[in-house]
Design an enzyme around this catalytic site. Sequence first.
Site, short mmCIF file in Angstrom:
data_model
loop_
_atom_site.label_atom_id
_atom_site.label_comp_id
_atom_site.label_asym_id
_atom_site.label_seq_id
_atom_site.Cartn_x
_atom_site.Cartn_y
_atom_site.Cartn_z
N ALA A 1 6.36 -2.00 14.75
CA ALA A 1 5.64 -2.16 13.47
C ALA A 1 4.14 -2.12 13.72
O ALA A 1 3.69 -1.92 14.85
CB ALA A 1 6.03 -3.48 12.84
N ASN A 2 3.35 -2.29 12.68
CA ASN A 2 1.89 -2.43 12.86
C ASN A 2 1.38 -3.49 11.89
O ASN A 2 2.15 -4.09 11.15
CB ASN A 2 1.20 -1.08 12.68
CG ASN A 2 1.38 -0.53 11.29
OD1 ASN A 2 0.92 -1.11 10.32
ND2 ASN A 2 2.09 0.60 11.18
N ARG A 3 0.09 -3.73 11.90
CA ARG A 3 -0.46 -4.89 11.19
C ARG A 3 -0.84 -4.61 9.74
O ARG A 3 -1.51 -5.42 9.10
CB ARG A 3 -1.70 -5.40 11.93
CG ARG A 3 -1.41 -5.90 13.32
CD ARG A 3 -2.67 -6.45 13.98
NE ARG A 3 -2.48 -6.64 15.41
CZ ARG A 3 -1.84 -7.67 15.94
NH1 ARG A 3 -1.33 -8.59 15.18
NH2 ARG A 3 -1.71 -7.76 17.26
N SER A 4 -0.45 -3.47 9.19
CA SER A 4 -0.84 -3.19 7.80
C SER A 4 -0.15 -4.17 6.84
O SER A 4 1.05 -4.36 6.89
CB SER A 4 -0.46 -1.76 7.44
OG SER A 4 -0.62 -1.57 6.06
N ALA B 1 0.07 2.85 6.78
CA ALA B 1 -0.07 3.06 8.22
C ALA B 1 1.30 3.49 8.73
O ALA B 1 2.20 2.66 8.95
CB ALA B 1 -0.54 1.78 8.90
#
Length: 398
Positions: A207-210, A273
């Site tokens: 995952a990412n931090r968006s 993102a």
Amino acid sequence: MADLAGKRIVVGVCGGIAAYKAVEVIRRLVDAGAHVIPIMTKGAEHFIGRTTLSALASEPVQTSLWDEASPIPHTKLGQGADLVLIAPATARLLGAYANGLSTDLMTNVLIATRAPVIVCPAMHTEMWEHPAIQQNIATLASRGVHIVEPEAGRLAGGDSGKGRLASPDAIIAAVHQVLGPKDLAGVKVVVSAGGTREPIDSVRVIANRSSGKQGYAVAAEAASRGADVTLISTVELAVPAGVRVVNVETAAQMQAAIDAVWATSDVMVMSAAVADFRPVSCATQKIKKDGGIPQIVLEATPDILAGLGASKRPDQVLVGFAAETSDLVANAQSKLERKNLDLIVANDVSQPGVGFAHDTNAVTFLRPSQALESVSLTDKRAVARALLDIVVQIRASQ
Ligand code: PMT
């Protein structure tokens, strides 16, 4: 930003524990350039002082039909207003307004005005759910009154449930929605928001931090300007009024959801993102620790935005974002050209308060053969406003 400059807004404050939040709403309306005329009921005086409202608003507060030099303050206030906003609105006020009862200055103003009206109810859950209240709300809505529904949360007396006054953010957004320009009326806008999650096994993801906040802000702003908005999102935040949400998780699902609406859309804003890589395969069970450290083999995800750029019609506007940590303008310029975009919104996410998960952002706009434009650190809604101003310009030049 003085985007409400010159607007005369009558703000009515009723007696309820949420009256203190009206102070913040008034301050923000004045900061946005509005001329705010406060009125309060006798009940409101039990919760906040006249001095507080008078000091923050543009004129002294009025509470009665009889304490003004003018013998008819209600018609004067109602006729001169661009908007009447009641926050908080009590059960009594809703009942009187729905039934045309003029019992005090506030109900007189509401009945006398031809300006748009926003009411923001706040009361205990049992009262909010009572059929009489719901019927009054339905009656007012059917007459074109804008209702900013209460939120769920802590209430007076230690209770909790639906009935809490909407947040100042939601109330200010509703004001913009009613008074703002309608320069995207009928335009079909698609916005993507949030970070994709690519499964490794049945419980783990890449995952990412968006947080989705920037995409939701674009969707809310587009809807408030009259657009028909579809938001394709990996996160579930409060749905902005008038926005249709499609929930997805992976890059493949996001691509499928976008493909389904792309041909019929006028504007696409890709603020999500999207993962650049995903595991080649996803284990159907949770990968066990005692099986040794797994080797996760990755493959590239489809570049959704590049695909849209390749099939874009001349009458469509395609907007991408660039999240960079170095060489902001050069990297964004390369994406603008490579993906055949009309506009790219570059954010240097290595800077404090910029990009992922913050409430704020700072961006540089790049367009083919046009000078750069920058917006310094501000809230994400203001970035959305500036972005859509450029989209409107691009559409006008197509
Ligand atoms: O969601 P928030 O917490 O509010 O944070 C906002 C944000 C930082 C996510 C947002 O401002 C932002 O920068 N979004 C784009 C993030 C990104 O993926 O940037 P990129 O430079 O890697 O990608 C360039 C563009 O291609 C983006 O529009 C992206 O959506 C798109 N892309 C990328 C990869 C891919 N496989 N498909 C794509 O469509």
